[in-house]
Design an enzyme around this catalytic site. Structure first.
Site, PDB file in Angstrom:
ATOM      1  N   ASP A  99      40.468  40.195  37.278  1.00 21.51           N
ATOM      2  CA  ASP A  99      39.181  39.775  36.745  1.00 21.51           C
ATOM      3  C   ASP A  99      39.421  39.112  35.393  1.00 21.51           C
ATOM      4  O   ASP A  99      40.542  39.096  34.889  1.00 21.51           O
ATOM      5  CB  ASP A  99      38.221  40.961  36.637  1.00 21.51           C
ATOM      6  CG  ASP A  99      38.755  42.067  35.735  1.00 21.51           C
ATOM      7  OD1 ASP A  99      39.665  41.795  34.936  1.00 21.51           O
ATOM      8  OD2 ASP A  99      38.270  43.201  35.829  1.00 21.51           O
ATOM      9  N   GLY A 156      35.458  39.983  31.608  1.00 25.64           N
ATOM     10  CA  GLY A 156      34.057  39.869  31.210  1.00 25.64           C
ATOM     11  C   GLY A 156      33.276  41.160  31.364  1.00 25.64           C
ATOM     12  O   GLY A 156      32.502  41.539  30.488  1.00 25.64           O
ATOM     13  N   ASP A 172      32.921  35.242  32.331  1.00 24.61           N
ATOM     14  CA  ASP A 172      31.470  35.216  32.517  1.00 24.61           C
ATOM     15  C   ASP A 172      30.824  36.272  31.632  1.00 24.61           C
ATOM     16  O   ASP A 172      31.492  37.173  31.128  1.00 24.61           O
ATOM     17  CB  ASP A 172      31.102  35.477  33.981  1.00 24.61           C
ATOM     18  CG  ASP A 172      31.480  36.887  34.424  1.00 24.61           C
ATOM     19  OD1 ASP A 172      32.569  37.351  34.036  1.00 24.61           O
ATOM     20  OD2 ASP A 172      30.706  37.529  35.154  1.00 24.61           O
ATOM     21  N   ASP A 177      35.578  45.225  45.653  1.00 16.85           N
ATOM     22  CA  ASP A 177      36.434  46.098  44.851  1.00 16.85           C
ATOM     23  C   ASP A 177      35.566  47.174  44.233  1.00 16.85           C
ATOM     24  O   ASP A 177      34.387  46.950  43.959  1.00 16.85           O
ATOM     25  CB  ASP A 177      37.143  45.310  43.747  1.00 16.85           C
ATOM     26  CG  ASP A 177      36.237  45.060  42.550  1.00 16.85           C
ATOM     27  OD1 ASP A 177      36.268  45.871  41.605  1.00 16.85           O
ATOM     28  OD2 ASP A 177      35.481  44.074  42.559  1.00 16.85           O
ATOM     29  N   CYS A 211      41.407  62.147  61.107  1.00 12.60           N
ATOM     30  CA  CYS A 211      42.169  61.303  60.182  1.00 12.60           C
ATOM     31  C   CYS A 211      43.667  61.569  60.316  1.00 12.60           C
ATOM     32  O   CYS A 211      44.100  62.718  60.437  1.00 12.60           O
ATOM     33  CB  CYS A 211      41.716  61.572  58.748  1.00 12.60           C
ATOM     34  SG  CYS A 211      42.580  60.583  57.507  1.00 12.60           S
TER      35      CYS A 211
END
Length: 383
Positions: free
Chosen positions: A89, A92, A143, A264, A302
């Site tokens: 990223d 920001g 951003d 994410d 699982c």
């Protein structure tokens, strides 16, 4: 970077992102490796579970050990011994989380480190330079993450700032000789018309992919779903669609239904450390007394290392004793669960039965569900 759609089922789609370091099958979930590591896991373990890409946080790596140090060592992949794709990223969101410790202008953002209070300045060009030094495969533009709530006047000014920063990021990026890809970020708060306007401006700049940012920051789920429904279908079909910071699987199902490809979030790893585990029967809190003498596996359906080797009773014992092994075993399971969930979802899309998959899983995901604060990840230390 190349993106290819393999199958569509309504707006839901499965595809592949081709990068220099490997293929990413979409829809994809990216575990968060804040400081270059997914908490409690080795990179080899993350890969063995089945993950093809991880996310690392530029802000944290910039502060320590420093992007120049990582560059000198040979880049982020060599530094952490992860040889698959990495998305970074721009920092920001983390800078936004600093609140009173930052000052934003058209030129860039000035902020104080949450570690030692030292003063720093990052502008669009520097955000690109840092990510170039890290050597990630996918970079994000700088951003401004808009807080919730925010009035329309503030949001309108903010998206003008983010658009200007995006232009500068792209201009600086184009001067580089790099294999890396650059994604634009669509901001606009909970206002669909402003989001659409922001997207239109980003399309003029042209990016390798497009992300919806500024959601899961405290807004009602209905607002999040509306923004995704309104914006995702307008994003270029031939480029990846990324919903930043969202990872609750109920939210994922709603987003994939409207064409989102990438996600994410810290939910699977953070919840694991706090004793909340995902199973095929719903979420469970391993700290509960009912598991004290329960010798059954965490999830009978699982096949992860944790479920094949340890009982609920032992996992509860580890957690109540605050043993480090508790964090590891719980994280292994939650990451495995997420990885298998996304595999099954991709298969459902490929077989054009996504709606059946969604109908089957929503009741499971809602079972034993406790409402978690949307802003739990505002604390930088929670990463």
């Amino acid at each position: 970077m190349r993106f290819k759609i393999l199958q569509k089922d309504g707006l839901a789609r499965t595809g592949i992102i081709e990068t220099q370091r490997g293929i990413i099958h979409t829809p994809a979930f990216m575990p968060v490796g804040t400081n270059g590591t997914v908490k409690a896991m080795t990179p080899e373990e993350v890969r063995q579970i089945g993950y093809e890409i991880i996310l690392s946080n530029t802000y944290h790596l910039y502060l320590r050990p420093g992007h120049e140090t990582i560059k000198m060592i040979g880049g982020i992949h060599k530094f952490i011994n992860w040889h698959c794709p990495i998305l970074t990223d721009s920092g920001g969101f983390q800078i936004y989380s600093l609140a009173s410790l930052r000052k934003i202008t058209l030129e860039g953002v000035e902020f104080r480190s949450h570690i030692d209070g030292s003063l720093h300045f990052i502008n669009p060009e520097k955000a690109i330079d840092i990510q170039l030094a890290l050597g990630s495969d996918i970079m994000m533009v700088l951003d401004e993450c808009i807080p919730y709530p925010a009035d329309e006047e503030y949001v309108e000014k903010s998206i003008k700032l983010t658009t200007e920063w995006a232009k500068r990021c792209k201009e600086h990026f184009e001067k580089q000789d790099t294999y890396q890809a650059l994604f634009g970020i669509i901001q606009g708060g909970v206002f669909s018309d402003l989001r659409i306007r922001a997207l239109e401006e980003l399309l003029k700049i042209d990016f390798h992919g497009y992300a919806i940012g500024g959601l899961s920051v405290g807004e009602p789920k209905t607002d999040m779903y509306k923004i995704v429904k309104d914006i995702s279908p307008l994003m270029p079909e031939d480029k990846p669609h990324y919903l930043m910071g969202v990872g609750d699987l109920i939210d994922v199902l709603h987003a994939v239904e409207h064409g989102i490809d990438m996600f994410d979030c810290v939910i699977p790893t953070r919840n694991a450390r706090n004793g909340t585990l995902f199973t095929s029967q719903g979420r469970i809190s391993i700290k509960r007394s009912e598991f004290k003498e329960d010798l059954s596996p965490l999830d009978p359906d699982c096949d992860c290392y944790t479920c094949k080797n340890y009982s609920r009773a032992f996992l509860r014992h580890l957690y109540t004793c605050r043993e480090i092994l508790s964090m590891r075993l719980n994280t292994i399971h939650n990451l495995y669960f997420y990885c298998r969930f996304f595999e099954k979802m991709r298969q459902a899309i490929a077989e054009r039965r996504f709606q059946e998959f969604k109908k089957e899983w929503l009741p499971v995901l809602e079972k034993n569900f406790y409402q978690e604060s949307n802003d739990f990840h505002h604390s930088l230390e929670n990463y």
